[in-house]
Design an enzyme around this catalytic site. Structure first.
Site, PDB file in Angstrom:
ATOM      1  N   ASP A  10      -1.588 -23.739  22.172  1.00  0.00           N
ATOM      2  CA  ASP A  10      -1.021 -22.810  21.814  1.00  0.00           C
ATOM      3  C   ASP A  10      -0.483 -21.840  20.072  1.00  0.00           C
ATOM      4  O   ASP A  10      -0.439 -22.662  20.043  1.00  0.00           O
ATOM      5  CB  ASP A  10       0.697 -23.001  22.714  1.00  0.00           C
ATOM      6  CG  ASP A  10       1.519 -21.553  22.066  1.00  0.00           C
ATOM      7  OD1 ASP A  10       1.649 -20.481  21.979  1.00  0.00           O
ATOM      8  OD2 ASP A  10       2.191 -22.183  21.509  1.00  0.00           O
ATOM      9  N   ASP A  50      -2.043 -15.487  18.951  1.00  0.00           N
ATOM     10  CA  ASP A  50      -1.215 -16.123  19.895  1.00  0.00           C
ATOM     11  C   ASP A  50      -1.409 -16.467  21.309  1.00  0.00           C
ATOM     12  O   ASP A  50      -1.693 -15.363  22.290  1.00  0.00           O
ATOM     13  CB  ASP A  50       0.701 -15.839  20.210  1.00  0.00           C
ATOM     14  CG  ASP A  50       1.501 -16.585  20.418  1.00  0.00           C
ATOM     15  OD1 ASP A  50       0.836 -17.963  20.619  1.00  0.00           O
ATOM     16  OD2 ASP A  50       2.227 -16.015  21.280  1.00  0.00           O
TER      17      ASP A  50
END
Length: 407
Positions: A101, A287
């Site tokens: 992430d 992201d």
């Protein structure tokens, strides 16, 4: 002779720390809940900040990350996560499926001593089985945009692919309230953002890879294959020249926390519709932990109207599946280069009971920024490009994907 030289070069790259991590794409938690007719009830109990109001008194007051309103600073949206990879912790290694992430910096996995129902359905770290385990004992708490947990800190040997990271600090979650993580397809999260976001957990994994000279270059790159039966990859230490076409379009990081860059404009069918009146254009966070593309609420509502989408009670927007091929092209202009998404790439088909529904890949998310409006470029965007994250020069790059051979 040329082929031998190429093989030698490939071997040299591997030895110096160019490591490939396979990423498997699976249905998101949101899709699973929708198909089982549980989405509405789930969302009622898991709105942003519901946790803080209910449980904040249970946590030490020093855990700033659990204060109300902090959720907006954590971009990670576990409900829509689709790409997962494997790591191991301890000696001998214990395997965990994680989300890699770029919207967070922490590493955590469930502890063997976790008491919440969510941990029962996931792999749990057994500290007593690891000969390299180092107890820390400090408490940590993480408030994500749509999930929350409490745990204790520890250090142990981490393996990511063929790379071994000594004394990696990580969190063992002992309490994950509610059903937030019960049905997720992953055990934990490995954050890849800047260390300034790791308020509770110390040095992030990628920083340790750099500090311990485990990788050739301070670079990692993502290839997120959008085909349901194919696999993506995370490459640590460089890029995979076989997956993209040069040049790489580089944008400097504007704030060293998230992978945040400047975005020139957002266009609908060739006409600039957003960011045009802002002196600083827009800011965009790249992201990999968010599946959708996020933007300021008013901009997203206007965008949905231009697409012709209708709202659902869950904050999603539906389009007629028969209209996908005629939907407007949405383009994101970054460093002068347009990245265009057609209806086929920004609309997702999902199962709702016994019918198929089509949902746009845009969601409202309001993030405060000193530089103006903030957008989030999640997997809907990233699956269309090869993305490169360069800590050495603090920049993010995008390149056109090479056409994959038809099998």
């Amino acid at each position: 002779m040329k082929r031998i030289l190429l093989l030698l070069l490939c071997c040299l790259c591997f030895v110096r720390g160019l490591v490939r991590i396979t990423l498997t794409k699976k249905p998101s938690l949101r899709s699973h809940l929708r198909a089982s007719d549980q989405l509405e009830d789930f969302l009622k109990d898991h709105q942003v900040d519901v946790f803080s109001r209910r449980y904040s008194q249970c946590y030490p007051p020093t855990l700033v990350s659990l204060k109300r309103g902090k959720a907006a600073e954590r971009l990670y949206n576990f409900m829509d996560a689709q790409y997962f990879g494997l790591i191991s912790l301890g000696t001998p290694g214990q395997n965990f499926t994680v989300v890699f992430d770029t919207g967070s910096a922490d590493l955590w996995v469930p502890s063997f001593y976790c008491v919440s129902p969510a941990c029962a359905s996931h792999h749990k770290f057994k500290a007593f089985e690891s000969s390299t385990y180092i107890r820390d004992g400090r408490v940590f708490g993480i408030h994500y945009g749509s999930g929350h947990l409490l745990g204790v800190l520890a250090k142990d040997l981490l393996k990511v692919g063929s790379l071994a990271v000594e004394n990696q600090e990580f969190g063992e979650s002992v309490y994950e309230p509610g059903l937030s993580f019960v049905m997720t397809k992953f055990d934990g999260v490995l954050g890849l953002s800047y260390p300034t976001l790791a308020e509770e957990l110390g040095a992030p994994v990628f920083d340790n890879l750099i500090n311990q000279s485990k990788i050739e270059k301070p670079i990692f790159s993502f290839y997120l294959n959008n085909s349901p039966d194919k696999q993506g990859e995370l490459l640590l230490g460089g890029v995979d020249e076989d997956l993209f076409v040069h040049p790489i379009n580089w944008s400097p990081v504007t704030v060293k926390a998230y992978w945040q860059i400047k975005m020139d404009a957002v266009k609908v069918q060739g006409t600039t519709s957003f960011c045009r009146d802002d002196a600083n254009s827009c800011q965009a966070v790249v992201d990999t932990g968010t599946s959708l593309i996020g933007g300021p609420t008013m901009d997203i509502l206007i965008l949905q109207q231009l697409i012709g989408a209708t709202p659902t009670p869950f904050g999603e927007f539906l389009v007629d599946c028969s209209r996908i091929s005629s939907l407007p092209v949405i383009s994101f202009v970054i460093n002068g280069v347009e990245y265009s998404l057609t209806g086929e790439t920004y609309v997702k088909k999902d199962v709702d009971g016994d019918r198929v529904v089509c949902l746009t890949g845009f969601q409202a998310i309001d993030i405060k920024s000193l530089f103006g409006p903030m957008w989030v470029l999640g997997d809907v965007f990233l699956a269309q490009v090869y993305s490169v994250f360069d800590r050495g020069q603090d920049r993010v790059g995008f390149a056109q994907l090479k056409a994959r051979p038809t099998e």
